[in-house]
Design an enzyme around this catalytic site. Sequence first.
Site, short mmCIF file in Angstrom:
data_model
loop_
_atom_site.label_atom_id
_atom_site.label_comp_id
_atom_site.label_asym_id
_atom_site.label_seq_id
_atom_site.Cartn_x
_atom_site.Cartn_y
_atom_site.Cartn_z
N ARG A 8 11.97 -10.62 3.19
CA ARG A 8 11.69 -9.23 2.80
C ARG A 8 10.96 -8.46 3.88
O ARG A 8 11.03 -7.23 3.92
CB ARG A 8 10.97 -9.20 1.45
CG ARG A 8 11.95 -9.36 0.30
CD ARG A 8 11.27 -9.71 -0.99
NE ARG A 8 10.94 -11.12 -1.02
CZ ARG A 8 9.96 -11.64 -1.72
NH1 ARG A 8 9.20 -10.88 -2.46
NH2 ARG A 8 9.74 -12.93 -1.70
N GLU A 53 1.53 -20.53 -1.93
CA GLU A 53 0.96 -20.50 -3.28
C GLU A 53 1.49 -21.71 -4.06
O GLU A 53 0.82 -22.27 -4.89
CB GLU A 53 1.44 -19.21 -3.95
CG GLU A 53 0.45 -18.50 -4.82
CD GLU A 53 1.01 -17.16 -5.29
OE1 GLU A 53 1.81 -16.53 -4.58
OE2 GLU A 53 0.66 -16.77 -6.41
P1 AMP Z 1 1.41 -15.61 0.86
O1 AMP Z 1 1.68 -16.50 2.05
O2 AMP Z 1 0.81 -16.37 -0.27
O3 AMP Z 1 0.62 -14.39 1.22
O4 AMP Z 1 2.80 -15.16 0.30
C1 AMP Z 1 3.53 -14.40 1.07
C2 AMP Z 1 4.99 -14.32 0.75
O5 AMP Z 1 5.36 -14.73 -0.56
C3 AMP Z 1 5.31 -12.88 0.91
O6 AMP Z 1 6.38 -12.79 1.81
C4 AMP Z 1 5.68 -12.41 -0.46
O7 AMP Z 1 6.90 -11.75 -0.37
C5 AMP Z 1 5.83 -13.64 -1.32
N1 AMP Z 1 5.03 -13.59 -2.56
C6 AMP Z 1 3.99 -14.38 -2.87
N2 AMP Z 1 3.53 -14.13 -4.10
C7 AMP Z 1 4.28 -13.11 -4.58
C8 AMP Z 1 4.29 -12.40 -5.80
N3 AMP Z 1 3.42 -12.68 -6.79
N4 AMP Z 1 5.19 -11.41 -5.95
C9 AMP Z 1 6.08 -11.15 -4.95
N5 AMP Z 1 6.13 -11.80 -3.79
C10 AMP Z 1 5.24 -12.78 -3.59
#
Ligand code: AMP
Length: 173
Positions: A61, A98
Amino acid sequence: MTPEQLSSKIRTIPDFPKKGIVFRDITTLLQDGEAFAAALEAMTAPIRGLKPDVIIGIESRGFIFGAPIAHALGIGFVPVRKLGKLPGETITVEYELEYGKNVLELHRDALTPGQRVVIVDDVLATGGTVAGTIRLVEQLGAQVVGISFLAELPALGGRARLPDGIVSAIIPF
Ligand code: AMP
């Protein structure tokens, strides 16, 4: 368009891709031309003055927002991709998600030492993905001068894992 109006264009889907995750779905914003344009403008405004040499978009994205932002600024676009997608010689980094672990890759010749880089992604969650991307950029001797997100999930504390003062996000959830 205000951040509240932009926020209303993002759909919330509970329990995707796993139970307990509240997923912020940007596809409903993308399909609305006015909202997509307003989101790009809002994400570009905080980084215009940073004089970046190149935009990095994080698969997948981050590509949707990063490429038009690079075009608007008249600079190049570099993809950071999931393992096994880039055909040339790469460097890699493993990072925590996550939900699990992942590996990101960058072409070794994609950046030159001293280049000013802005990283673009859609949502800041735990910050692990962007923290990994920063390590890739720094391995090649380039400098992250800004990070631009459309949305941020402040409850997950991602901002604290990233360098101070260079992170912008339009919509807090
Ligand atoms: P993070 O590394 O945890 O900051 O997660 C980053 C990636 O996971 C990003 O590219 C987001 O698009 C996606 N992402 C993580 N959690 C969500 C969520 N609750 N809703 C949408 N996208 C998420």
